[in-house]
Design a protein around this motif. Structure first.
Motif, PDB file in Angstrom:
ATOM      1  N   GLY A 153       0.839  -1.195   0.000  1.00  0.00           N
ATOM      2  CA  GLY A 153       0.000   0.000   0.000  1.00  0.00           C
ATOM      3  C   GLY A 153       0.872   1.242   0.000  1.00  0.00           C
ATOM      4  O   GLY A 153       1.852   1.321   0.739  1.00  0.00           O
ATOM      5  N   VAL A 154       0.503   2.216  -0.804  1.00  0.00           N
ATOM      6  CA  VAL A 154       1.391   3.354  -1.007  1.00  0.00           C
ATOM      7  C   VAL A 154       1.544   4.182   0.275  1.00  0.00           C
ATOM      8  O   VAL A 154       2.612   4.730   0.545  1.00  0.00           O
ATOM      9  CB  VAL A 154       0.912   4.211  -2.201  1.00  0.00           C
ATOM     10  CG1 VAL A 154      -0.413   4.876  -1.898  1.00  0.00           C
ATOM     11  CG2 VAL A 154       1.939   5.266  -2.560  1.00  0.00           C
ATOM     12  N   VAL A 155       0.496   4.246   1.088  1.00  0.00           N
ATOM     13  CA  VAL A 155       0.573   5.060   2.305  1.00  0.00           C
ATOM     14  C   VAL A 155       1.624   4.494   3.261  1.00  0.00           C
ATOM     15  O   VAL A 155       2.487   5.216   3.759  1.00  0.00           O
ATOM     16  CB  VAL A 155      -0.805   5.138   2.991  1.00  0.00           C
ATOM     17  CG1 VAL A 155      -0.708   5.928   4.281  1.00  0.00           C
ATOM     18  CG2 VAL A 155      -1.817   5.792   2.059  1.00  0.00           C
ATOM     19  N   ASN A 156       1.559   3.181   3.461  1.00  0.00           N
ATOM     20  CA  ASN A 156       2.563   2.548   4.324  1.00  0.00           C
ATOM     21  C   ASN A 156       3.960   2.656   3.729  1.00  0.00           C
ATOM     22  O   ASN A 156       4.932   2.877   4.449  1.00  0.00           O
ATOM     23  CB  ASN A 156       2.206   1.075   4.562  1.00  0.00           C
ATOM     24  CG  ASN A 156       1.325   0.912   5.788  1.00  0.00           C
ATOM     25  OD1 ASN A 156       1.558   1.548   6.812  1.00  0.00           O
ATOM     26  ND2 ASN A 156       0.314   0.074   5.673  1.00  0.00           N
ATOM     27  N   ASP A 157       4.060   2.499   2.399  1.00  0.00           N
ATOM     28  CA  ASP A 157       5.362   2.615   1.741  1.00  0.00           C
ATOM     29  C   ASP A 157       5.985   3.982   2.005  1.00  0.00           C
ATOM     30  O   ASP A 157       7.170   4.087   2.312  1.00  0.00           O
ATOM     31  CB  ASP A 157       5.219   2.394   0.228  1.00  0.00           C
ATOM     32  CG  ASP A 157       5.069   0.910  -0.102  1.00  0.00           C
ATOM     33  OD1 ASP A 157       5.169   0.093   0.837  1.00  0.00           O
ATOM     34  OD2 ASP A 157       4.837   0.576  -1.282  1.00  0.00           O
ATOM     35  N   LEU A 164       9.045   7.246   9.351  1.00  0.00           N
ATOM     36  CA  LEU A 164       8.122   7.712  10.385  1.00  0.00           C
ATOM     37  C   LEU A 164       7.606   6.537  11.209  1.00  0.00           C
ATOM     38  O   LEU A 164       7.212   6.694  12.358  1.00  0.00           O
ATOM     39  CB  LEU A 164       6.945   8.457   9.751  1.00  0.00           C
ATOM     40  CG  LEU A 164       7.292   9.833   9.168  1.00  0.00           C
ATOM     41  CD1 LEU A 164       6.124  10.374   8.378  1.00  0.00           C
ATOM     42  CD2 LEU A 164       7.692  10.802  10.276  1.00  0.00           C
ATOM     43  N   ILE A 165       7.583   5.359  10.600  1.00  0.00           N
ATOM     44  CA  ILE A 165       7.156   4.142  11.300  1.00  0.00           C
ATOM     45  C   ILE A 165       8.133   3.038  10.946  1.00  0.00           C
ATOM     46  O   ILE A 165       8.783   3.090   9.897  1.00  0.00           O
ATOM     47  CB  ILE A 165       5.731   3.712  10.884  1.00  0.00           C
ATOM     48  CG1 ILE A 165       5.611   3.687   9.353  1.00  0.00           C
ATOM     49  CG2 ILE A 165       4.686   4.615  11.492  1.00  0.00           C
ATOM     50  CD1 ILE A 165       4.329   3.080   8.848  1.00  0.00           C
ATOM     51  N   ASP A 166       8.263   2.023  11.792  1.00  0.00           N
ATOM     52  CA  ASP A 166       9.125   0.915  11.393  1.00  0.00           C
ATOM     53  C   ASP A 166       8.326  -0.348  11.078  1.00  0.00           C
ATOM     54  O   ASP A 166       8.867  -1.312  10.583  1.00  0.00           O
ATOM     55  CB  ASP A 166      10.212   0.599  12.449  1.00  0.00           C
ATOM     56  CG  ASP A 166      10.002   1.315  13.753  1.00  0.00           C
ATOM     57  OD1 ASP A 166      10.425   2.476  13.817  1.00  0.00           O
ATOM     58  OD2 ASP A 166       9.398   0.721  14.674  1.00  0.00           O
TER      59      ASP A 166
END
Lengths: 318, 312
Positions: A153-157, A164-166
């Protein structure tokens, strides 16, 4: 005295005769409208008659007069159901979030788009902005799920790429994110479409106002604030009242398609509740009671909104 | 072309270029930046779906496809044409779109014409009668019971009849007719035409812009609806629609993904789940017909929306 009565009588007769004549004259207009009036009666008004079910212990296949009347029993069950308050909370939360976002974002979008001076770009952005309105919620929900998915998913990518997140966020599996996702999906789908009316209203503002403001040395920001915004104020108010009237009628498609059983505590709205606990279980009367509750609240909100705006702004839709 | 024209006279551009206040320059940056972001946010998902649909379905699992297929193939598209239910769905969706649009246009315009006639006695009554339906609806279950009592469940007619007359569409067409010169109708009347002839020969040809708008609304509504299939014809495979089939296919992931611990059902579920690329190919097939049509009708629906909003 007598003459007056006779002339009045004559006038009455004449009017009656002419009304009859008028009816005959307009027979084609009646032929062309009555079938549809009957149609509206059957498909839009007869379901309202179905509201009587909520006060009966409705059994399918039994005549209307043989049904057992139970008064407000179903409403008592409804208000006694703890689940109902959760559903009501979800409905109100998503409705109000949708109302506020759906009111502000299109106005901002229209104001910004109107400031684009390159006509080709303006036209392109506007055409593109309508695009999601024309796809079905099935497709839109599919796209939203895809964009938010944990694998690819592009948002998670993007979030991972920016460090910002691991760990990818499981957007669709977390209840507390659901309201935000539904509201964002709605904004994504309908902003361009809802801005049409504002853009039309903006184009109706006289150019001489901007001319004068410029002579006075007003910046473009001040022009937006003092000319464009007041210029579309009546449109904004009418649309706001109308959307308040449709507040609880915003449907359940989004929630049905985006929700899953992991987030059901946040995704279930009144219509889905009626569907799952009324129709699917054959509890027609109970389901109808939910529908009635929904409609009555909607109407109350519409009248309240209309009344408030009438009082403070002298603008009203009724 | 349908885009609302800017108020700015040509001279303004020059002037702003000459002497820009600093805050105007900031505004300019914000405007162009935000419009670019909006455009990307809107288009990217569609390009992404398109790219995945054109990518080899096994390769897609590796992820990382953005707007360009890595291993180009049309196999996903040829595969979906072997799904029998999708073919039926396509046929039914096409039929309901064509029939629903034509029936809706005729009934809507006919009713709108009578309401646009200021001398029509029943005009006020019918207008109110119709307007009420925009705010008060019976709701899901009374609607379902009515369809059942009318024996419309498991029929094609349930796609056409309930939505035949929409108050909003009627008011859009009526506002348009209101804007036409009345003299046209009067001269036709003097020539001995009856009201139906006036509607059919004089009004209808002049209403093309309003009819185009309403046709688009009707066609999009018909093509995109899935819930009536779910509610009324869910168990009847011969009356399935494309959107409903897509819904079932897309929803199969959500349920299975959330059930993934359930190992016993896993194998069975996997066989039902179509590969990502195939899903995206179906999404494209479902979406494309409408995306081809709407830009051409833009100038009409922009006007139609404005008319409808002003009047209602």
């Amino acid at each position: 005295m007598k003459t007056i009565t006779t002339s009045a009588e004559n006038a009455y007769k004449k009017r009656k005769k002419s009304a009859w004549k008028e009816l005959k004259n307009q027979k084609y207009l009646y032929y062309m409208s009555i079938p549809f009036v009957l149609w509206v009666f059957v498909f839009q008004y007869l379901p309202l008659w179905g509201w009587t079910m909520a006060f009966q212990k409705y059994k399918p296949g039994v005549g209307f007069f043989e049904q057992k009347w139970v008064g407000f029993d179903h409403f008592r069950t409804l208000f006694g159901d703890e689940h109902f308050y959760q559903v009501l909370r979800n409905t109100l939360a998503m409705s109000f979030m949708g109302l506020i976002a759906g009111f502000i974002v299109p106005v901002v979008f229209a104001l910004l788009l109107n400031e684009v001076r390159v006509q080709a770009m303006k036209r392109f952005v506007q055409t593109v902005s309508y695009l999601p309105h024309f796809v079905s919620w099935v497709v839109a929900a599919g796209i939203v799920t895809k964009m938010l998915s944990t694998d690819g998913g592009v948002v998670n990518d993007i979030l991972l790429g920016l460090n910002l997140i691991d760990q990818p966020i499981q957007f669709m599996a977390q209840g507390h994110l659901f309201w935000g996702i539904v509201t964002s999906a709605d904004i994504w789908k309908e902003t361009g479409w809802n801005a049409i009316i504002y853009l039309a209203a903006i184009s109706g503002i006289g150019p001489e106002l901007y001319e004068a403001a410029r002579v006075d040395g007003a910046s473009r920001l001040r022009q937006i604030w003092h000319i464009t915004l007041p210029g579309i104020r009546p449109t904004m108010i009418v649309l706001l009242i109308m959307s308040i009237g449709h507040l609880l009628g915003t449907g359940f498609e989004k929630q049905f398609l985006l929700g899953n059983h992991l987030v059901i505590d946040y995704s279930e709205v009144l219509d889905l509740y009626a569907l799952n606990y009324g129709l699917a279980m054959g509890r027609y009367s109970f389901g109808t009671a939910i529908n009635i509750f929904n409609s009555v609240i909607s109407l109350m909100l519409l009248f309240a909104a209309n009344g408030i705006f009438k009082r403070f702004t002298n603008e009203s839709i009724m | 072309m349908g885009v609302v024209k800017s108020n700015a006279p040509a001279g303004r551009v020059k002037q702003t270029l000459q002497a820009k206040a600093p805050q105007d320059r900031i505004l300019e940056v914000i405007v162009y930046f935000s419009m670019t972001v909006v455009t990307v946010l809107t288009i990217y998902p569609f390009l992404n779906v398109l790219a995945i649909s054109l990518n080899d379905s096994v390769d897609t699992v590796r992820g990382g496809i953005t707007v360009w297929p890595r291993q180009f193939t049309l196999d996903n598209y040829s595969l979906i044409f072997t799904y029998g239910s999708l073919i039926t769905g396509f046929k039914i969706s096409f039929l309901r779109t064509v029939i629903g649009t034509i029936a809706g246009l005729i009934s809507g315009s006919m009713l709108a014409y009578t309401l646009a006639r200021s001398d029509f006695q029943a005009r006020r009554f019918i207008s109110i009668f119709l307007a009420v339906t925009m705010y008060v609806t019976g709701g899901l279950i009374p609607g379902f019971i009515l369809m059942r009592d009318l024996h419309l469940i498991d029929t094609f007619a349930v796609y056409i009849l309930p939505g035949l007359v929409s108050a909003f569409n009627v008011f859009v067409i009526r506002s348009f007719i209101d804007g036409l010169p009345y003299a046209l109708q009067e001269s036709a009347k003097l020539d001995g035409a009856n009201d139906f002839t006036i509607y059919w020969r004089v009004i209808l040809p002049l209403c093309k812009p309003a009819l185009a708008t309403v046709a688009l609304f009707l066609a999009v509504g018909q093509w995109n609806s899935w819930f009536d299939t779910y509610l009324f014809n869910g168990s009847n495979e011969s009356l399935t629609t494309l959107q409903y089939e897509l819904m079932k296919i897309l929803q199969s992931t959500t349920t299975s993904a959330s059930n993934s611990q359930d190992a016993a059902n896993m194998a069975e579920r996997m066989s039902q789940i179509s590969p990502e690329s195939v899903k995206m190919a179906i999404t494209i097939v479902v979406t494309v017909p409408i995306l081809i049509v709407y830009p051409f009708l833009q100038k009409y629906f922009v006007k139609g929306m404005t008319l409808g909003a002003v009047k209602s």
